[in-house]
Write an enzyme that holds these catalytic residues in place. Structure first.
Site, PDB file in Angstrom:
ATOM      1  N   GLY B  14       0.835  -1.196   0.000  1.00 27.99           N
ATOM      2  CA  GLY B  14       0.000   0.000   0.000  1.00 27.99           C
ATOM      3  C   GLY B  14       0.867   1.242   0.000  1.00 27.99           C
ATOM      4  O   GLY B  14       1.829   1.344   0.763  1.00 27.99           O
ATOM      5  N   GLY B  17      -0.781   7.364   2.477  1.00 25.47           N
ATOM      6  CA  GLY B  17      -0.045   8.112   3.493  1.00 25.47           C
ATOM      7  C   GLY B  17       0.663   7.218   4.497  1.00 25.47           C
ATOM      8  O   GLY B  17       1.818   7.466   4.856  1.00 25.47           O
ATOM      9  N   ALA B  18      -0.016   6.157   4.974  1.00 28.60           N
ATOM     10  CA  ALA B  18       0.592   5.288   5.985  1.00 28.60           C
ATOM     11  C   ALA B  18       1.784   4.531   5.395  1.00 28.60           C
ATOM     12  O   ALA B  18       2.872   4.523   5.967  1.00 28.60           O
ATOM     13  CB  ALA B  18      -0.446   4.310   6.526  1.00 28.60           C
ATOM     14  N   PHE B 119     -12.953  22.315  12.874  1.00 23.64           N
ATOM     15  CA  PHE B 119     -13.499  21.061  12.370  1.00 23.64           C
ATOM     16  C   PHE B 119     -14.424  20.491  13.425  1.00 23.64           C
ATOM     17  O   PHE B 119     -14.352  20.865  14.598  1.00 23.64           O
ATOM     18  CB  PHE B 119     -12.347  20.076  12.107  1.00 23.64           C
ATOM     19  CG  PHE B 119     -12.224  19.656  10.674  1.00 23.64           C
ATOM     20  CD1 PHE B 119     -12.136  20.583   9.670  1.00 23.64           C
ATOM     21  CD2 PHE B 119     -12.180  18.303  10.336  1.00 23.64           C
ATOM     22  CE1 PHE B 119     -12.010  20.184   8.347  1.00 23.64           C
ATOM     23  CE2 PHE B 119     -12.050  17.902   9.023  1.00 23.64           C
ATOM     24  CZ  PHE B 119     -11.969  18.830   8.023  1.00 23.64           C
ATOM     25  N   GLN B 240     -17.987   4.651   9.496  1.00 18.60           N
ATOM     26  CA  GLN B 240     -18.462   6.037   9.503  1.00 18.60           C
ATOM     27  C   GLN B 240     -19.138   6.428   8.190  1.00 18.60           C
ATOM     28  O   GLN B 240     -18.589   6.195   7.116  1.00 18.60           O
ATOM     29  CB  GLN B 240     -17.290   6.976   9.746  1.00 18.60           C
ATOM     30  CG  GLN B 240     -17.684   8.441   9.761  1.00 18.60           C
ATOM     31  CD  GLN B 240     -16.547   9.311  10.245  1.00 18.60           C
ATOM     32  OE1 GLN B 240     -15.647   9.636   9.493  1.00 18.60           O
ATOM     33  NE2 GLN B 240     -16.584   9.676  11.505  1.00 18.60           N
ATOM     34  N   HIS B 242     -20.066   9.618   6.292  1.00 17.29           N
ATOM     35  CA  HIS B 242     -19.789  11.055   6.296  1.00 17.29           C
ATOM     36  C   HIS B 242     -21.085  11.788   5.987  1.00 17.29           C
ATOM     37  O   HIS B 242     -21.786  11.430   5.048  1.00 17.29           O
ATOM     38  CB  HIS B 242     -18.721  11.392   5.261  1.00 17.29           C
ATOM     39  CG  HIS B 242     -18.153  12.774   5.414  1.00 17.29           C
ATOM     40  ND1 HIS B 242     -18.876  13.901   5.107  1.00 17.29           N
ATOM     41  CD2 HIS B 242     -16.949  13.195   5.857  1.00 17.29           C
ATOM     42  CE1 HIS B 242     -18.117  14.969   5.351  1.00 17.29           C
ATOM     43  NE2 HIS B 242     -16.951  14.571   5.804  1.00 17.29           N
ATOM     44  N   LEU B 252     -17.303  13.333  -1.778  1.00 15.75           N
ATOM     45  CA  LEU B 252     -17.277  14.001  -0.495  1.00 15.75           C
ATOM     46  C   LEU B 252     -17.276  15.523  -0.592  1.00 15.75           C
ATOM     47  O   LEU B 252     -16.627  16.098  -1.450  1.00 15.75           O
ATOM     48  CB  LEU B 252     -16.016  13.568   0.232  1.00 15.75           C
ATOM     49  CG  LEU B 252     -16.162  13.653   1.729  1.00 15.75           C
ATOM     50  CD1 LEU B 252     -17.154  12.599   2.176  1.00 15.75           C
ATOM     51  CD2 LEU B 252     -14.827  13.415   2.377  1.00 15.75           C
ATOM     52  N   THR B 254     -16.095  18.206   2.020  1.00 18.02           N
ATOM     53  CA  THR B 254     -15.367  18.186   3.292  1.00 18.02           C
ATOM     54  C   THR B 254     -16.117  18.911   4.418  1.00 18.02           C
ATOM     55  O   THR B 254     -16.842  19.880   4.205  1.00 18.02           O
ATOM     56  CB  THR B 254     -13.974  18.821   3.155  1.00 18.02           C
ATOM     57  OG1 THR B 254     -13.393  18.934   4.462  1.00 18.02           O
ATOM     58  CG2 THR B 254     -14.035  20.209   2.558  1.00 18.02           C
ATOM     59  N   GLU B 255     -15.864  18.414   5.627  1.00 20.30           N
ATOM     60  CA  GLU B 255     -16.332  19.055   6.838  1.00 20.30           C
ATOM     61  C   GLU B 255     -15.787  20.477   6.927  1.00 20.30           C
ATOM     62  O   GLU B 255     -16.358  21.342   7.593  1.00 20.30           O
ATOM     63  CB  GLU B 255     -15.801  18.225   8.009  1.00 20.30           C
ATOM     64  CG  GLU B 255     -16.400  18.511   9.325  1.00 20.30           C
ATOM     65  CD  GLU B 255     -16.085  17.363  10.285  1.00 20.30           C
ATOM     66  OE1 GLU B 255     -16.262  16.197   9.899  1.00 20.30           O
ATOM     67  OE2 GLU B 255     -15.656  17.649  11.396  1.00 20.30           O
ATOM     68  N   ARG B 286     -19.353  13.507  13.488  1.00 18.39           N
ATOM     69  CA  ARG B 286     -19.923  13.057  12.216  1.00 18.39           C
ATOM     70  C   ARG B 286     -21.101  12.105  12.380  1.00 18.39           C
ATOM     71  O   ARG B 286     -22.066  12.171  11.623  1.00 18.39           O
ATOM     72  CB  ARG B 286     -18.836  12.383  11.378  1.00 18.39           C
ATOM     73  CG  ARG B 286     -17.887  13.384  10.784  1.00 18.39           C
ATOM     74  CD  ARG B 286     -16.837  12.727   9.937  1.00 18.39           C
ATOM     75  NE  ARG B 286     -15.954  13.749   9.379  1.00 18.39           N
ATOM     76  CZ  ARG B 286     -14.855  13.486   8.706  1.00 18.39           C
ATOM     77  NH1 ARG B 286     -14.483  12.252   8.496  1.00 18.39           N
ATOM     78  NH2 ARG B 286     -14.123  14.470   8.238  1.00 18.39           N
ATOM     79  N   HIS B 353     -17.963   6.158   4.315  1.00 24.59           N
ATOM     80  CA  HIS B 353     -16.745   6.961   4.226  1.00 24.59           C
ATOM     81  C   HIS B 353     -15.512   6.310   4.829  1.00 24.59           C
ATOM     82  O   HIS B 353     -14.434   6.330   4.238  1.00 24.59           O
ATOM     83  CB  HIS B 353     -17.009   8.302   4.920  1.00 24.59           C
ATOM     84  CG  HIS B 353     -15.877   9.262   4.855  1.00 24.59           C
ATOM     85  ND1 HIS B 353     -15.288   9.602   3.660  1.00 24.59           N
ATOM     86  CD2 HIS B 353     -15.223   9.958   5.814  1.00 24.59           C
ATOM     87  CE1 HIS B 353     -14.313  10.465   3.898  1.00 24.59           C
ATOM     88  NE2 HIS B 353     -14.244  10.698   5.191  1.00 24.59           N
ATOM     89  N   GLU B 386      -5.834   3.165   7.560  1.00 26.20           N
ATOM     90  CA  GLU B 386      -7.241   2.818   7.708  1.00 26.20           C
ATOM     91  C   GLU B 386      -7.455   1.311   7.848  1.00 26.20           C
ATOM     92  O   GLU B 386      -8.407   0.868   8.486  1.00 26.20           O
ATOM     93  CB  GLU B 386      -8.065   3.363   6.533  1.00 26.20           C
ATOM     94  CG  GLU B 386      -9.571   3.278   6.788  1.00 26.20           C
ATOM     95  CD  GLU B 386     -10.406   3.983   5.724  1.00 26.20           C
ATOM     96  OE1 GLU B 386      -9.854   4.865   5.025  1.00 26.20           O
ATOM     97  OE2 GLU B 386     -11.588   3.649   5.593  1.00 26.20           O
ATOM     98  N   ARG B 397     -14.767   8.348  14.275  1.00 29.93           N
ATOM     99  CA  ARG B 397     -13.561   9.121  14.040  1.00 29.93           C
ATOM    100  C   ARG B 397     -13.897  10.595  13.857  1.00 29.93           C
ATOM    101  O   ARG B 397     -14.875  10.941  13.218  1.00 29.93           O
ATOM    102  CB  ARG B 397     -12.851   8.622  12.784  1.00 29.93           C
ATOM    103  CG  ARG B 397     -11.652   9.456  12.403  1.00 29.93           C
ATOM    104  CD  ARG B 397     -10.906   8.885  11.235  1.00 29.93           C
ATOM    105  NE  ARG B 397     -11.620   8.968   9.972  1.00 29.93           N
ATOM    106  CZ  ARG B 397     -11.784  10.080   9.270  1.00 29.93           C
ATOM    107  NH1 ARG B 397     -11.326  11.241   9.712  1.00 29.93           N
ATOM    108  NH2 ARG B 397     -12.454  10.067   8.134  1.00 29.93           N
ATOM    109  N   SER B 402      -7.981  11.257  10.539  1.00 30.81           N
ATOM    110  CA  SER B 402      -7.581  10.104   9.719  1.00 30.81           C
ATOM    111  C   SER B 402      -6.225  10.351   9.082  1.00 30.81           C
ATOM    112  O   SER B 402      -5.350   9.492   9.090  1.00 30.81           O
ATOM    113  CB  SER B 402      -8.624   9.783   8.656  1.00 30.81           C
ATOM    114  OG  SER B 402      -8.745  10.845   7.744  1.00 30.81           O
ATOM    115  N   LEU B 403      -6.022  11.553   8.530  1.00 28.00           N
ATOM    116  CA  LEU B 403      -4.692  11.858   8.003  1.00 28.00           C
ATOM    117  C   LEU B 403      -3.677  11.749   9.133  1.00 28.00           C
ATOM    118  O   LEU B 403      -2.566  11.245   8.956  1.00 28.00           O
ATOM    119  CB  LEU B 403      -4.665  13.264   7.391  1.00 28.00           C
ATOM    120  CG  LEU B 403      -5.274  13.408   5.992  1.00 28.00           C
ATOM    121  CD1 LEU B 403      -5.273  14.862   5.555  1.00 28.00           C
ATOM    122  CD2 LEU B 403      -4.521  12.559   4.978  1.00 28.00           C
TER     123      LEU B 403
END
Lengths: 126, 586, 230, 113
Positions: B14, B17-18, B119, B240, B242, B252, B254-255, B286, B353, B386, B397, B402-403
């Site tokens: 993968g 980001g992670a 947020f 979740q 969203h 999406l 965004t919030e 959320r 989401h 994730e 969450r 999450s980021l």
């Protein structure tokens, strides 16, 4: 991958749409090449016209015949397009008219103005 | 033909980001690290994260990591492990600075510091006034972060296997993970990667639902691989929704839109969140907002010809704010809803989401499984992002976490692998029977003849998940759902491909993904059926209250016999006092 | 609606050919949805796609002669029959899937990361909003490849010309006040190929699905180069 | 032209020569349109004038340089086999020099006679 050299490539230029700025650009290149190829003849005309009264008359005559007129028109068109497109490029270099809409409009203007101006100039100089 | 093999110190599956933040730690040492991704790394779904990443930098309003920790514990509906949450909230601050040093183009404040926006679920002083904690690069924060991390890995010469699909983990008889069997999508050829440590960072599984904000690639590949390797999945019932996906499409919004001052209205033009969350209003957590929207629509106050959505008002913010802070949203609204957010409200409805659950890990990314009365680390296996469940999100969450999760725990996993490699200098001997099992999963799709199509089963499965494991969940709906899903799982052996070609056969990839969707989806539905309380995103009309006496525990789902197990929540933080469970109001 | 899509499977086809499909087009359908529908009709049809909302950059194709991202192109905006081909100038792996290796190579060649020689501060490197604004229109690139594969200069010299995408990225780092490698970056772009194959044709600007302007970025590189050399 | 500088320098010269060629072409066109030489004597006097003849020489040199860079660009774009490209470039360079000398000779002779 070893097969990469055998892979096909889609580059059928008849199926790829060239935007107006691209059309203007390829005409810029074509007119440049045309004038380059015409250079020896232009220099010949210059030399001839400066060689004496007879040469001058010959030179004037040669551009007034049918072939000569067509040639003058092509040169005038090329010159107009190349010059106008060149000005457009110089302006884009300094960020003027580099936005998409403006670039489209100026490209169209150059493509249209080229032959029109060419025709007017041909009439004017002959 | 003999199976091709490669050896690396570490294998990361993968490239979101992670995975990339784990890889960069390793690549900066002299470890040989391979990153396997089924898409080119910058196509990973981290790219779609919009709003931002939480860190108590206090650039805009007073803040500290302890307040952030409180909000996260509360947001998790007290199911999050408080040691992991403390770790994350402390690490958030250096993590964001590291990102900035790595080139992320954060938006800026007048004093040159990183811009932070409001947020949902974020407060000052343990539940006081709204906080500004979410560090943003306009509304393209995930894109900015993913590209910067990829760029850093290019600099560090990480070895990428782009467009390789991971088939299965390879393990020995003691349960240690030895690497993975992968397939080059371009040629269809399998490749065995042996590694001293393997990190699963395959992201989410939103594709188990029909309407989702998740990309086509989010098919739960890592979670399913873990299940097949005998590892349980934790807290999978917590999925979740969203609140603001574009109605009917799922993309999406965004919030951050609400963070910048946007708010929701029903068909009467009423700002209905004032009724559900008198203080936080549109910036409530959320799960709260999603349930409110579904309730409004159910009670007949929805908008549109079918009264099936509500509106998100942005137009009062003015063109400058919208085009400066929310340019991507304006673009999405125009493309997918035909609405210019500057002049008209956006039609929205909750969309699948994010999965809070996943592969159970400790804060160092090590995968842990129940063993006797306690827990044990699975040798050689890590998970982050994730697909993992550290558990920092618990039952729900918070936006912007999450980021943060993928970055903090991706990094932590990478660093722990480095330590691990110092002790484990050699590859363990390969286990041939495990390789054969993995190969069988690949060759199974070479079977010819008539059968059900991948697409048909996939469509039916996702529809069933949506109908039976959605926002509101009753015993009746879910029990029926689990039976249907199991019946669909039983049909898997009858699925056949009609296209057996090797080169870039996306049908074969989708078939492999289908198996992953089914395994992961059933984990969600089964865990949901068993949890008899309402907590966070898991909302049961038949058990409307949170039940801390019986259910303040993590659920563990095992693929074998669809078995459930439970383990306690870790309520003791690392250095501070425990936040005891309280009623969660916003 | 009638669709003509380019098909090619190296195992069985000598050359790409066009295949016709009929797709029912509901209101609001994007080209990606139509391609998915075609895949429903014929499982062997291959193309890349992922996020479906124009941020991952996977599903760039050539539609009716123009490069577009399928997921954000409404079918209603296209003229029937809709002809879908792979990106021009790139080796075709299968159907609409092309080999983008060269494109990524060019991206990596411009050293797409912030180079900082000063020691890093404990907190963020400060940057004013005005300085940060310089990155707008640059950092949003999604590496879809629409621009470079529509650029004639890239068609003729993909190994040597960086192409609009990589040059946009080069300027993204030159424009970043945190970066301290201006001279090295400019030196690396010298010569007749990497930068100066750009003849301001502007096909890149025409097709960028994110509305970015590589031509402008390239112009800024040239101007800076000129300024730094006199 | 050093190898290192052949990008920026060529680009800059292309633009500098373009400006001069453009301006002079405009002037030339205006003369031909509104003050066309009636006969050889007129023509010779105008071309042979001290300012015009120098400007004209500079014009020829600029045109040739501009053409050289332009044609070189075309060849770099379309002609890839290095031997063929080098040969073509050689021929074109020679042709341009020859044309330059030819034009210069005509312009200088008219000054001398």
């Amino acid at each position: 991958m070893t097969t990469s050299t055998r892979r096909p490539v889609h580059l059928n230029l008849f199926k790829i749409k060239l935007p107006i700025a691209g059309i203007m650009s390829i005409i810029h290149r074509a007119t440049g090449m045309f004038m380059f190829i015409a250079l020896p003849y232009l220099i010949y005309l210059l030399d001839l016209s400066l060689s004496g009264p007879t040469g001058f008359a010959e030179a004037v005559d040669s551009v007034h015949g049918f072939v000569g007129t067509v040639f003058v028109f092509l040169i005038m068109w090329s010159l107009s397009h190349h010059l106008l497109a060149g000005i457009r490029y110089l302006l884009i270099d300094i960020d003027l008219g580099v936005e998409k809409e403006m670039a489209r409009q100026t490209a169209l203007a150059v493509v249209v103005a080229g032959p029109v101006l060419g025709l007017l100039l041909t009439g004017g100089v002959l | 033909m003999a199976l091709k093999k490669r050896r690396f110190d570490a294998l990361i599956i993968g490239a979101g980001g992670a995975g990339l933040n784990a890889a960069i730690q390793l690549a900066n040492t002299d470890a040989r690290v391979a990153v396997v991704s089924k898409v080119f790394p910058t196509r990973s779904h981290t790219v779609a994260a919009q709003g931002g990443v939480n860190a108590a930098l206090a650039n805009v309003l007073p803040d500290n990591w302890h307040w952030h920790m409180f909000d996260t514990v509360k947001g998790s509906d007290y199911l999050g492990d408080q040691d992991a949450i403390e770790f994350m909230c402390r690490e958030a601050i250096p993590t964001v600075y590291e990102l900035e040093h790595n080139g992320v183009p954060f938006s800026r404040l007048d004093d040159g510091k990183i811009y932070q926006r409001a947020f949902g679920g974020q407060s000052q002083n343990f539940g006081g006034a709204q906080a500004a904690r979410t560090c943003a690069a306009a509304d393209r924060t995930g894109h900015a972060i993913l590209h910067a991390l990829y760029q850093q890995n290019v600099r560090a010469r990480t070895h990428f296997f782009d467009e390789y699909f991971a088939i299965d983990l390879i393990r020995d008889d003691e349960g240690a993970i030895l690497g993975a069997l992968i397939m080059e999508i371009e040629t269809g050829e399998p490749l065995l990667i042996e590694a001293k440590a393997t990190v699963l960072a395959t992201g989410g599984c939103g594709q188990v639902y029909r309407t989702t904000s998740n990309a086509h690639i989010n098919t739960g590949d890592g979670t399913a691989m873990a299940l097949r390797a005998g590892i349980p999945l934790m807290d999978m019932e917590f999925f979740q929704f969203h609140p603001t996906g574009i109605a009917g499409k799922g993309m999406l919004i965004t919030e951050g839109v609400r963070g910048e001052g946007g708010y929701l209205v029903n068909k009467d033009g009423e700002r209905f969140m004032e009724r559900y969350a008198p203080n936080a209003k549109d910036l409530a957590s959320r799960d709260v907002v999603s349930r409110a929207i579904v309730t409004e629509v159910k009670e007949g106050r929805g908008v549109g010809p079918n009264a099936d959505h509500v509106l998100l008002k942005v137009d009062h913010l003015g063109e400058e704010i919208v085009s400066k802070r929310l340019p991507g949203i304006r673009e999405s609204g125009r493309i997918f809803a035909g609405v210019d957010a500057v002049h008209e409200p956006l039609p929205v409805f909750p969309t699948a989401h994010y999965v809070m659950g996943g592969i159970p890990t400790d804060p160092y990314g090590r995968v842990i499984v129940p063993q006797g009365n306690g827990e044990e680390v699975v040798p050689g296996l890590y998970a982050a992002g994730e697909c993992a469940c550290v558990s920092v999100h618990g039952a729900n969450r918070l936006g912007g976490n999450s980021l943060l999760d993928i970055l903090v725990f991706g990094r932590a996993a990478g660093l722990d692998v480095i330590e691990n490699l110092k002790e484990n200098r050699n590859h363990r001997p390969l286990n041939e029977s495990s390789v054969e099992t993995a190969m069988a999963r690949l060759t199974r799709w070479d079977q010819k003849g008539e059968g059900i199509s991948v697409r048909a089963l996939r469509d039916e499965f996702r529809k069933t998940m949506e109908d039976h494991a959605g926002v509101f969940r009753t015993e009746e709906i879910m029990a029926e759902g689990v039976e249907k899903l199991k019946a669909l799982r039983d049909k898997l052996p009858d699925v056949r491909l009609s296209d057996h070609s090797k080169v870039f056969n996306t049908a074969r990839v989708e078939a492999l993904e289908l198996e992953n969707l089914v395994d992961t989806g059933i984990a969600i539905a089964y865990s949901a059926l068993k949890r008899q309380e309402s907590r966070g995103a898991h909302s049961r009309p038949d058990f409307p209250a949170r039940d801390d006496a019986n259910w303040m525990k993590h659920s563990l789902y095992f693929k074998q016999d669809d078995r459930m197990d439970y383990k306690p929540v870790r309520t003791k933080p690392l250095t501070v006092e425990t936040f005891p469970p309280k009623e969660r109001v916003y | 609606m009638k669709f003509l899509v380019s098909r090619y499977n190296p195992d069985s086809d000598a050359a790409p050919y066009m295949q016709e499909f009929e797709v029912e087009v509901p209101r609001g359908m994007m080209l990606r949805d139509a391609l998915l529908d075609i895949k429903r009709q014929d499982e062997s049809f291959s193309f890349r796609h992922s996020c479906g909302e124009g941020v991952c950059g996977s599903d760039g194709v050539n539609v009716n002669g123009t490069n577009k991202l399928a997921c954000i192109t409404p079918v209603s905006e296209l003229k029937e029959p809709i002809e879908v081909r792979p990106f021009p100038g790139r080796p075709i792996i299968r159907d609409l899937v092309v080999d983008m290796t060269q494109f990524y190579q060019q991206y990596k060649a411009v050293k797409p990361w912030v180079v900082r020689n000063d020691p890093m501060p404990e907190q963020e490197i400060l940057q004013s909003p005005q300085e940060r604004d310089k990155l707008d229109g640059l950092y949003e690139c999604i590496l879809c490849g629409c621009c470079s594969t529509s650029c004639p200069s890239f068609w003729w010299n993909p190994e040597k010309f960086h192409g609009p995408q990589a040059l946009l990225t080069a300027w993204r780092f030159l424009a970043d006040t945190r970066d301290q490698a201006t001279d090295e970056r400019l030196d690396a772009l010298e010569g007749p190929y990497k930068l100066f194959r750009c003849h301001t044709i502007m096909n890149c600007v025409e097709v960028c699905p994110k509305g970015l302007n590589p031509t402008k970025a390239i112009g800024h590189i040239k101007a800076l180069m000129l300024k730094n050399s006199v | 032209m050093s190898r290192k500088a052949s990008g920026l320098k060529a680009w800059a010269i292309q633009r500098l020569t373009a400006i001069y060629v453009g301006l002079f072409a405009l002037y030339l066109l205006l003369v031909l349109l509104f003050a066309a030489p009636a006969d050889y004597a007129d023509w010779k006097a105008w071309v042979g004038g001290p300012v015009v003849s120098v400007a004209m020489l500079l014009f020829v040199v600029s045109v040739l340089m501009h053409a050289w860079i332009g044609v070189r660009d075309v060849l770099i774009d379309y002609v890839h086999p290095i031997a063929i490209r080098a040969a073509l470039l050689g021929v074109i360079a020679l042709a341009l020099v020859a044309m330059g000398l030819w034009a210069a000779q005509a312009l200088i002779l008219v000054r001398l006679t």
